[in-house]
Design a protein around this motif. Structure first.
Motif, short mmCIF file in Angstrom:
data_model
loop_
_atom_site.label_atom_id
_atom_site.label_comp_id
_atom_site.label_asym_id
_atom_site.label_seq_id
_atom_site.Cartn_x
_atom_site.Cartn_y
_atom_site.Cartn_z
N ASP A 234 4.63 -4.47 -0.96
CA ASP A 234 3.56 -5.43 -0.70
C ASP A 234 3.34 -5.60 0.79
O ASP A 234 2.49 -6.39 1.21
N ARG A 235 4.07 -4.83 1.60
CA ARG A 235 3.98 -5.03 3.05
C ARG A 235 3.70 -3.74 3.81
O ARG A 235 2.74 -3.65 4.55
N ASN A 236 4.58 -2.75 3.65
CA ASN A 236 4.43 -1.58 4.52
C ASN A 236 3.72 -0.44 3.81
O ASN A 236 3.57 -0.41 2.59
N ARG A 237 3.29 0.53 4.62
CA ARG A 237 2.48 1.63 4.13
C ARG A 237 3.27 2.93 3.97
O ARG A 237 2.69 4.00 3.82
N SER A 238 4.59 2.83 3.99
CA SER A 238 5.39 4.03 3.81
C SER A 238 5.64 4.32 2.33
O SER A 238 6.17 5.38 1.98
N ALA A 239 5.28 3.39 1.45
CA ALA A 239 5.49 3.56 0.02
C ALA A 239 4.30 4.24 -0.63
O ALA A 239 3.18 4.25 -0.09
N LEU A 240 4.53 4.79 -1.80
CA LEU A 240 3.49 5.52 -2.53
C LEU A 240 2.38 4.58 -3.00
O LEU A 240 1.20 4.93 -2.97
N ILE A 241 2.77 3.39 -3.45
CA ILE A 241 1.83 2.40 -3.95
C ILE A 241 1.96 1.14 -3.10
O ILE A 241 3.07 0.70 -2.78
N ARG A 242 0.84 0.56 -2.74
CA ARG A 242 0.84 -0.68 -1.97
C ARG A 242 0.05 -1.74 -2.71
O ARG A 242 -0.94 -1.44 -3.38
N LYS A 243 0.52 -2.97 -2.59
CA LYS A 243 -0.24 -4.09 -3.12
C LYS A 243 -0.95 -4.74 -1.94
O LYS A 243 -0.34 -5.48 -1.15
N PRO A 244 -2.26 -4.47 -1.74
CA PRO A 244 -2.96 -5.03 -0.59
C PRO A 244 -3.11 -6.54 -0.72
O PRO A 244 -3.12 -7.10 -1.82
N ALA A 245 -3.27 -7.20 0.41
CA ALA A 245 -3.56 -8.63 0.40
C ALA A 245 -4.92 -8.85 -0.25
O ALA A 245 -5.85 -8.06 -0.07
N ALA A 246 -5.04 -9.92 -1.03
CA ALA A 246 -6.29 -10.21 -1.73
C ALA A 246 -6.74 -11.62 -1.39
O ALA A 246 -5.98 -12.58 -1.54
N ARG A 247 -7.99 -11.74 -0.94
CA ARG A 247 -8.51 -13.05 -0.55
C ARG A 247 -8.89 -13.90 -1.76
O ARG A 247 -8.90 -15.12 -1.69
N THR A 248 -9.23 -13.25 -2.87
CA THR A 248 -9.65 -13.97 -4.07
C THR A 248 -8.95 -13.35 -5.28
O THR A 248 -8.50 -12.20 -5.22
N PRO A 249 -8.84 -14.08 -6.40
CA PRO A 249 -8.23 -13.51 -7.60
C PRO A 249 -8.89 -12.22 -8.06
O PRO A 249 -8.21 -11.31 -8.54
N SER A 250 -10.19 -12.11 -7.91
CA SER A 250 -10.89 -10.91 -8.38
C SER A 250 -10.53 -9.68 -7.55
O SER A 250 -10.78 -8.56 -7.97
N ALA A 251 -9.93 -9.89 -6.37
CA ALA A 251 -9.62 -8.77 -5.48
C ALA A 251 -8.19 -8.24 -5.66
O ALA A 251 -7.80 -7.28 -4.99
N SER A 252 -7.40 -8.85 -6.54
CA SER A 252 -6.04 -8.35 -6.77
C SER A 252 -6.10 -6.92 -7.32
O SER A 252 -6.83 -6.65 -8.28
N ARG A 253 -5.32 -6.04 -6.74
CA ARG A 253 -5.40 -4.62 -7.10
C ARG A 253 -4.16 -3.90 -6.62
O ARG A 253 -3.34 -4.48 -5.89
#
Length: 451
Positions: free
Chosen positions: A319-338
């Motif tokens: 959920d933080r760094n970009r060295s992993a295969l999958i990242r959980k980006p920050a989401a400003r709204t519930p609809s943006a969770s991805r």
């Protein structure tokens, strides 16, 4: 032009053809390798294309059919109609529509059509109560052409990440590309110079996965065409220059329920991810080695997937760094969770790559796969012992290993379908064998006068 056999959308296309003075239609589709093909017809054939389809010889298309069963039919999707921006200044315009391919012997959708493969994945999601949204971030390089108009690997700028002119000499090119994309219906969110010299990224808004896959093909076409107007060559080759960053196509995915709610969002979770999102993520991690054969489908793809150049090679999420295969980006709204899959590259067939990712994620949900803990440290700095301690595997190191992983993974192999899977594997095995028997300039430079 009017007909009682047309839908309202099809009739609207005929009206626009007349209003825009469109002379020719390009009916587009892709082969299994993701190469865009088209059959050009006079615009007066548009109504026939909608009501009867346009026939073509499928035996000459990579991975389609044998010579004795070559007649195929194109049925255009009216929602994909767009006037080509680089033709509008001429006396008449040209437009394109993306087509579904039909088998003339059965009248059914052709299972070898990559667009059909993605539709099958979306049908599976629909049966589970979900729609799928996707947003890719395709990167590309702009190179100068030589005096004969052939591509070189000489960049036309010395810019870096988010640089401005004068270092970013391609800002005008990106501007014209954005104008062209917007004329074709894209909503562009941002554009910037990427990390490497000559490397760029243009982001467009998310949409349903089928529309997004269509847009990737359109994006590549527009970028190349407008770059050529500036006497530049645009390439989506993953690693055209050694020892610098390659081009990726980070792909954001989310599922929505029938009532329009984001199935990936849960505000009570530490990461704002629902149980479905965790299982979907776990499914992609579980099947990642096989997916790479599809999302990273060239020999050159694996020159990008090496440690040290910001490309993910370790099967983990964060959920933080970009060295992993999958990242959980920050989401400003519930609809943006991805979730963001960071390993695909822009040489892939987007229909097949999205289908593989979706099937993997849905398999995770169906089997209630447990998601591992996120890795918040920089995995690039881990030694092999520490990666083993964390249980972090690595992606295949070359196309041959990836194809072997695909053949061993029933979920991802079956996701391609009975027609596409063996054809795709055959094509990629041949590509890797051709690579193994070739002798590169690096080998000649290193060994020819030494031994």
């Amino acid at each position: 032009m009017t007909s009682g056999n047309l839908t309202d959308t099809e009739q609207a296309v005929l009206d626009e053809i007349e209003e825009q003075d469109v002379d020719f239609l390009r009916l587009q589709f892709t082969d299994i390798l993701g190469t865009v093909k088209n059959v050009s017809v006079p615009a007066r054939q548009a109504e026939k294309a909608f009501t009867e389809g346009i026939y073509f010889d499928g035996s000459s298309i990579e991975g389609f059919v044998r010579i004795q069963e070559s007649d195929m039919r194109l049925k255009p999707d009216p929602d994909t109609f767009a006037v080509l921006p680089w033709r509008q200044k001429e006396e008449s315009a040209a437009a394109r529509m993306i087509c579904d391919v039909y088998d003339t012997s059965t009248g059914e959708p052709f299972e070898g059509d990559p667009r059909r493969v993605l539709k099958n994945a979306l049908d599976r999601a629909d049966e589970m109560g979900y729609t799928v949204n996707a947003a890719p971030e395709p990167e590309f390089f702009l190179f100068e052409e030589d005096e004969d108009g052939r591509a070189t690997t000489k960049t036309n700028d010395a810019g870096g990440y988010f640089d401005l002119a004068p270092k970013d000499l391609a800002s005008d090119v990106r501007r014209d590309i954005i104008y062209g994309l917007e004329e074709m219906g894209f909503e562009v969110e941002a554009s910037h110079h990427e990390v490497a010299e000559g490397q760029h990224e243009i982001n467009f808004t998310y949409d349903d996965a089928l529309t997004t896959a269509d847009n990737v093909g359109t994006f590549r076409t527009v970028v190349r065409a407008i770059a050529a107007q500036h006497d530049l060559h645009a390439t989506f080759m993953p690693k055209p220059i050694p020892r610098i960053n390659g081009s990726g196509m980070h792909t954001h995915l989310s599922l929505f329920t029938e009532d329009g709610e984001n199935a990936f969002h849960d505000e009570d979770d530490e990461f704002d991810l629902s149980d479905e999102a965790h299982s979907f993520l776990a499914g992609i991690l579980e099947h990642a080695p096989a997916i790479t054969a599809i999302s990273n489908p060239t020999v050159n793809s694996y020159k990008r997937l090496v440690p040290g150049y910001e490309a993910p090679v370790y099967v983990a999420w964060s959920d933080r760094n970009r060295s992993a295969l999958i990242r959980k980006p920050a989401a400003r709204t519930p609809s943006a969770s991805r979730v963001e899959a960071r390993f695909p590259d822009p040489s892939c067939n987007p229909y097949l790559a999205f289908a593989a990712l979706i099937h993997a994620g849905l398999d995770g949900i169906e089997n209630d796969l447990d998601c591992p803990d996120p890795v918040r440290e920089n995995i690039y700095e881990f030694d092999e012992e520490k990666r083993e301690e964390y249980g972090i595997d690595t992606l295949p190191s070359n196309l041959g290993e990836a194809v072997e992983a695909l053949e061993e993974d029933e979920v991802i192999y079956d996701a391609l379908g009975d027609h596409v899977a063996p054809k795709f594997v055959e094509a990629k095995e041949q590509e890797f064998e051709d690579y193994l028997v070739d002798v590169s300039d690096w080998e000649l430079d290193r060994y020819l006068e030494t031994f």
